[in-house]
Scaffold this motif. Structure first.
Motif, PDB file in Angstrom:
ATOM      1  N   CYS A 198       0.827  -1.205   0.000  1.00 26.67           N
ATOM      2  CA  CYS A 198       0.000   0.000   0.000  1.00 26.67           C
ATOM      3  C   CYS A 198       0.860   1.254   0.000  1.00 26.67           C
ATOM      4  CB  CYS A 198      -0.923  -0.005   1.216  1.00 26.67           C
ATOM      5  SG  CYS A 198      -2.027   1.422   1.300  1.00 26.67           S
ATOM      6  N   ALA A 199       2.011   1.179   0.610  1.00 28.83           N
ATOM      7  CA  ALA A 199       2.874   2.356   0.717  1.00 28.83           C
ATOM      8  C   ALA A 199       3.392   2.817  -0.634  1.00 28.83           C
ATOM      9  CB  ALA A 199       4.049   2.057   1.648  1.00 28.83           C
ATOM     10  N   THR A 200       3.453   1.909  -1.600  1.00 30.85           N
ATOM     11  CA  THR A 200       3.995   2.271  -2.919  1.00 30.85           C
ATOM     12  C   THR A 200       2.932   2.425  -3.991  1.00 30.85           C
ATOM     13  OG1 THR A 200       4.330  -0.063  -3.498  1.00 30.85           O
ATOM     14  CG2 THR A 200       6.149   1.084  -2.391  1.00 30.85           C
ATOM     15  N   ILE A 201       1.742   1.861  -3.782  1.00 28.37           N
ATOM     16  CA  ILE A 201       0.740   1.836  -4.843  1.00 28.37           C
ATOM     17  C   ILE A 201       0.253   3.234  -5.201  1.00 28.37           C
ATOM     18  CG2 ILE A 201      -1.296   1.565  -3.372  1.00 28.37           C
ATOM     19  CD1 ILE A 201      -0.600  -0.219  -6.709  1.00 28.37           C
ATOM     20  N   ASP A 202       0.221   4.130  -4.232  1.00 26.06           N
ATOM     21  CA  ASP A 202      -0.242   5.486  -4.497  1.00 26.06           C
ATOM     22  C   ASP A 202       0.633   6.161  -5.551  1.00 26.06           C
ATOM     23  OD1 ASP A 202      -1.976   7.727  -3.965  1.00 26.06           O
ATOM     24  OD2 ASP A 202      -0.270   8.671  -2.970  1.00 26.06           O
ATOM     25  N   THR A 203       1.941   5.921  -5.476  1.00 23.69           N
ATOM     26  CA  THR A 203       2.866   6.483  -6.459  1.00 23.69           C
ATOM     27  C   THR A 203       2.849   5.689  -7.754  1.00 23.69           C
ATOM     28  OG1 THR A 203       4.322   7.301  -4.721  1.00 23.69           O
ATOM     29  CG2 THR A 203       5.285   7.051  -6.920  1.00 23.69           C
ATOM     30  N   GLU A 204       2.788   4.375  -7.655  1.00 21.23           N
ATOM     31  CA  GLU A 204       2.839   3.524  -8.849  1.00 21.23           C
ATOM     32  C   GLU A 204       1.673   3.781  -9.790  1.00 21.23           C
ATOM     33  OE1 GLU A 204       5.178  -0.389  -7.084  1.00 21.23           O
ATOM     34  OE2 GLU A 204       2.992  -0.249  -6.900  1.00 21.23           O
ATOM     35  N   LEU A 205       0.510   4.090  -9.245  1.00 17.45           N
ATOM     36  CA  LEU A 205      -0.658   4.326 -10.089  1.00 17.45           C
ATOM     37  C   LEU A 205      -0.591   5.655 -10.831  1.00 17.45           C
ATOM     38  CD1 LEU A 205      -3.522   2.866  -7.887  1.00 17.45           C
ATOM     39  CD2 LEU A 205      -2.690   1.996 -10.077  1.00 17.45           C
TER      40      LEU A 205
END
Length: 965
Positions: free
Chosen positions: A77-84
């Protein structure tokens, strides 16, 4: 080598909405949804996945790890905000969107956001009603596809179409996810994902139309784009060849999908035309599952429809051929302005109107490009001004001085604002090639993942120059208020070749393009966590206020469907223009809304299997198998007859050939039993038959047969290798150096044979799943298959080369007449035939864009048969042996190949250095039957020679000799 893992890998081997016809449904109605009784059962989805060899994906929202439940994962979850927000991530995920729907938004935990699972449980959020302290969002699959076919070949595409048709499920198609109108979404849908369907990029110096189509007038260069490539893949190829292709302004856009089929604009469009107008021909999978070629001569209606008629209904494009142009120098202008103070906003709008009024004339003089403006931009467009305008426009083939002169009339009209009301800046840049220009000023990968509402309109000369007051009023409306933070994007690519291509009878783009200078896009967003009422108000403002203002100014144009208002109430007219009725008729022609015919048999109907199976029925393949066995048997019998007649006995190499032939016969029996299962799989893969409960059993049976067949195939090849090695062992009697090399090659051949088994075992993890159909297609399995294929093919070829090189090296040192050497070299090199057949098989199979199991089976029997036949050929030399010639040899240097030296007990390297023979009367050595020439009679009469007497002459004169190193 024909390899089990090769077969596994091959079988394993923007958007478009296609309506498919259900079998057995009496009328057309709503599509079957997950909550309906008609929705496929889990076992049916599993069977479908097995038929795809594990390439069916159960879709999960990318942000699901941020939500309470079994999938919750703080690290993910910590990275998905940026990955999207990254286009590369979106392109690699089957349901991540560049423009998300908001059904499962990412949660920025560091900013204090929290979440809740949707109230209604779904397949991917089964727990439901799990809430956090202060929920700001919820997660569900929403209108995203429930399942995705990761299509890597044409058969996968056809299978997806067939399954959706049979089960009456909505079908959507996706490449990279660049789709503002969300055409790659659909509630309860099955998605066909073509991103990994890639068959190569080919450059044609001069375009070669399929079937010599006489209606094609293009004489320049072209690129063949086979599958789901993006424009950055093509741009690199074009730059290496110093040519220009018309592709997406963003390099990560797909080449075949919505961009091209909706029209497609580019920094090169003004000079070379729209993206749709670049297409010379295409390969298309229709809604019926049939693959067709579309060009001016074949399926011209489909050709018309896919060239700008919208990625909506006509078929899934899997390959195109596009134009390529010689490169040219480019000079660009970067021009912008902003109000010096808030009190100068009126001057800003006046200057904005002047630029718009000049765009038609600028276009006619060669300018084109892109721009943007806003009265309030969170990200400044110019320096630190929140209000501003900027454009980057360019002219091909002109110098900076010439371009500045072309812009001078517009600059003169704006001069009175410069420094008094507005800050202005102008820069001119020159580039030696289009590629340099594109990479410097256009080819930028922008962030994605932001939701927004947008609308657009084509603006022609009348709209831009006919009424200055009306133009300013429209600009004021679409500017919005500072609180709305509205952005406007100027697509200034019309005119030039876009107008000239109006004469193209096969162009399906909206005819309004042919008199449009500016395609203007207006957009607004909303804050995270906004209520549905707030979001709806933004959509309404875009549709009924801002877009409507542009329609009022340009009532007789339309819009670019790929960048348009998805809620446009007049979308048919605005998207398609005068072509709407024609395109609708083409749709009905190729996907009629009527009760379909019943399912067809495997040999008839609209779903023929692809590849060899379409032309070779099961009986034909069986006939080829047994004809090959009979042909090989004829050669085995002939070899045996020659050996018995010439030497009256058999040797070890004969027994290895018999073993190879026996294995070939057993393999033919197994293939005969396997062929029904093979064709059943092929028909299911082609969509001829739906996957049934028996499909898995047939698949498992197929794998069991295939494992044994492949093992026997290896054994045939290696038995023939052993036959050659056995022959050469006798040949090297008395030659310890060559016997040493023989031993090394024999050990390597045996080890490589064992290695093939080990490599095959590594194609499935764990190996216990090897015989469970469709279970060995995890990423690690695919990697293992690739390694296994590479290894087995390499060692097969390498051992053949090593075995061939043994006698050739010996032949090089033997004293023979050139004619004899050439003849013997040809005999020793017959193993090259096996290598050539293996290479031919590999080339034929690798050129296929889909898994062709029948072709694999066909080449397997051909290669093993050829191996046995080649192994039988050496004794045939005796049938062509002429009269034995007698020669005298007076050379002072000898080796162990001389019978004279053999009779004197002198071996190569065994005599003392400098030893000589006394001058004596001529010594004549006449060979007996036991001293036959191995190189000559050995191929026909066996190996009846004493050890060390590997001579090639029947009479020798010994005068003197000495050993030399």
């Amino acid at each position: 080598m024909f390899h089990a893992s090769f077969l596994r890998l091959l079988f394993a081997s923007t958007s478009l909405f296609i309506r498919v016809r259900p079998w057995g449904n009496p009328t057309w109605g709503c599509k079957c949804a997950p909550e309906d009784n008609c929705w496929p059962s889990t076992s049916q989805w599993d069977a479908f996945n097995q038929s795809l060899f594990g390439k069916l994906i159960a879709d999960v929202p990318p942000a699901l790890p941020c939500y309470p439940g079994p999938a919750y994962n703080t690290e993910a979850c910590a990275t998905i905000d940026t990955e999207l927000t990254e286009q590369s991530f979106v392109a690699e995920n089957p349901i991540a969107l560049c423009y998300p729907t908001g059904s499962c938004p990412p949660i920025n935990a560091t900013a204090g956001s929290s979440c809740t699972i949707a109230d209604q449980p779904t397949d991917t959020c089964p727990n439901g009603n799990l809430t956090s302290a202060a929920p700001v969002g919820s997660c569900s699959i929403g209108d995203q596809p429930r399942y995705t076919v990761n299509a890597t070949n044409v058969a996968d595409v056809a299978a997806g179409i067939h399954f959706a048709r049979e089960k009456n499920i909505r079908l959507v198609v996706r490449n990279t996810g660049h789709d503002i109108l969300r055409r790659s979404t659909g509630y309860g849908s099955l998605q066909v994902w073509i991103r990994y369907l890639r068959t190569g990029i080919t450059f044609q110096e001069t375009y070669q139309p399929s079937c010599a189509c006489s209606k094609s007038t293009w004489k320049g260069s072209a690129f063949v784009i086979g599958g789901g490539y993006t424009w950055e893949d093509i741009y690199g190829e074009a730059a290496r060849r110093n040519v220009i292709v018309v592709g997406g302004g963003t390099p990560t856009v797909g080449c075949l999908g919505g961009w091209m089929q909706g029209g497609g604009h580019s920094p090169a469009t003004h000079d070379f035309g729209l993206g749709a107008d670049q297409v010379l021909e295409a390969q298309v999978v229709l809604a019926s599952g049939k693959v067709v070629t579309a060009n001016p001569c074949e399926n011209s209606d489909i050709f018309f429809a896919i060239r700008g008629g919208g990625p909506s209904s006509y078929g899934i494009v899997i390959s195109t051929v596009i134009k390529a142009y010689p490169t040219n120098k480019v000079t660009a202008q970067i021009f912008g302005f902003a109000p010096l103070t808030a009190n100068h906003s009126s001057a800003f709008m006046d200057a904005l109107a002047i630029v718009h009024q000049n765009y038609p004339n600028l276009s006619d003089s060669g300018f084109s490009g892109y721009g943007s403006w806003s009265i309030y931009s969170p990200t400044p467009l110019i320096r630190n001004y929140s209000t501003g305008f900027i454009h980057t426009i360019a002219v091909f083939g002109k110098t900076a001085v010439e371009v500045e002169e072309l812009f001078a009339p517009t600059a003169a009209q704006l001069q009175r604002y410069n420094g008094t009301n507005l800050y202005m800046t102008t820069t001119y840049l020159s580039f030696p090639t289009y590629d340099a220009y594109y990479n410097a000023l256009s080819g930028v990968v922008t962030p994605v993942g932001q939701s927004a509402a947008l609308g657009s309109r084509f603006l022609d000369r009348e709209a831009l120059t006919g009424n200055a007051t009306a133009l300013k009023a429209m600009l004021q409306t679409i500017a919005g208020t500072p609180e709305q933070a509205t952005s406007n994007n100027i697509v200034f690519v019309g005119g030039g070749q876009v107008f000239a291509d109006a004469s193209d009878p096969y162009s399906g783009v909206n005819p309004a393009w042919r008199h449009t200078y500016v395609h203007n896009i207006v957009a607004r967003g909303w804050a995270a966590g906004s209520s549905s009422a707030t979001i709806q108000a933004v959509y309404d403002d875009i549709t009924y206020n801002k877009t409507q203002a542009m329609k009022d100014l340009a009532p007789n144009t339309g819009c670019y469907m790929n960048e348009a208002d998805r809620f446009d109430p007049e979308y048919l007219q605005d998207f398609y223009g005068e072509h709407a009725s024609k395109l609708s008729e083409i749709k009905r022609r190729h996907d009629p809304q009527k009760e379909p015919d019943p399912p067809m048999s495997s040999t008839t109907g609209p779903y023929p299997p692809q590849g060899t199976a379409a032309h070779l029925p099961p009986g034909g393949l069986i006939a080829i198998v047994w004809s090959s066995v009979v042909l090989a048997g004829v050669f085995v019998i002939a070899r045996t007859s020659i050996r018995i007649v010439k030497s009256e006995r058999l040797e070890y190499d004969d027994y290895w050939i018999y073993l190879a032939y026996l294995i070939l016969c057993v393999n033919a029996i197994l293939q005969t039993l396997q062929i029904p299962y093979l064709y059943h799989l092929v028909r299911v893969r082609a969509g001829v038959e739906p996957p049934s409960e028996a499909f898995l059993k047939d698949g498992n049976a197929y794998l069991r047969y295939e494992f044994t067949i492949i093992a026997l195939f290896w054994s045939v090849l290696w038995s023939v290798k052993a036959s050659f090695l056995a022959f050469y062992w006798k040949l090297f009697d008395g030659l310890p150096k060559y016997k040493k090399w023989w031993m090394m090659i024999a050990v390597f051949a045996f080890a490589s044979y064992v290695g093939c088994w080990i490599a095959s075992a590594l194609t499935c993890h764990p190996p216990s799943l090897y015989f469970k159909f469709g279970q060995c297609y995890k990423p690690i399995d695919v990697k293992g298959s690739t390694i296994s294929i590479t290894y087995s093919t390499t060692v097969d070829t390498l051992t053949d080369i090593m075995i061939i090189s043994l006698p050739l090296n010996l032949l090089y040192t033997v004293r023979l007449a050139p004619k004899q050497k050439v003849g013997l070299a040809a005999v020793f090199s017959i193993g090259i035939i096996i290598i050539l057949v293996a290479i031919a098989r590999a080339v034929q199979i690798s050129r296929k864009a889909f898994a062709d199991g029948v072709l694999l089976a066909l080449w397997g029997i051909i290669e093993s048969t050829v191996s046995v036949i080649v192994g039988c050929l050496p004794p045939f030399k005796s049938l062509f042996k002429g009269h034995r010639s007698f020669q005298r040899c007076k050379s002072p240097v000898y080796n162990s190949l001389s019978p004279g030296l053999r009779l004197d007990a002198i071996r190569l390297g065994s005599a003392e250095a400098g030893a000589t023979a006394e001058a004596a009367p001529k010594v004549i050595s006449r060979p007996t039957n036991r001293e036959k020439d191995v190189f000559d009679g050995g191929f026909g009469g066996g190996y009846n020679v004493p050890r060390g007497a590997i001579g090639v002459r029947s009479e020798y004169e010994v005068t003197s000799y000495k050993n030399e190193p």
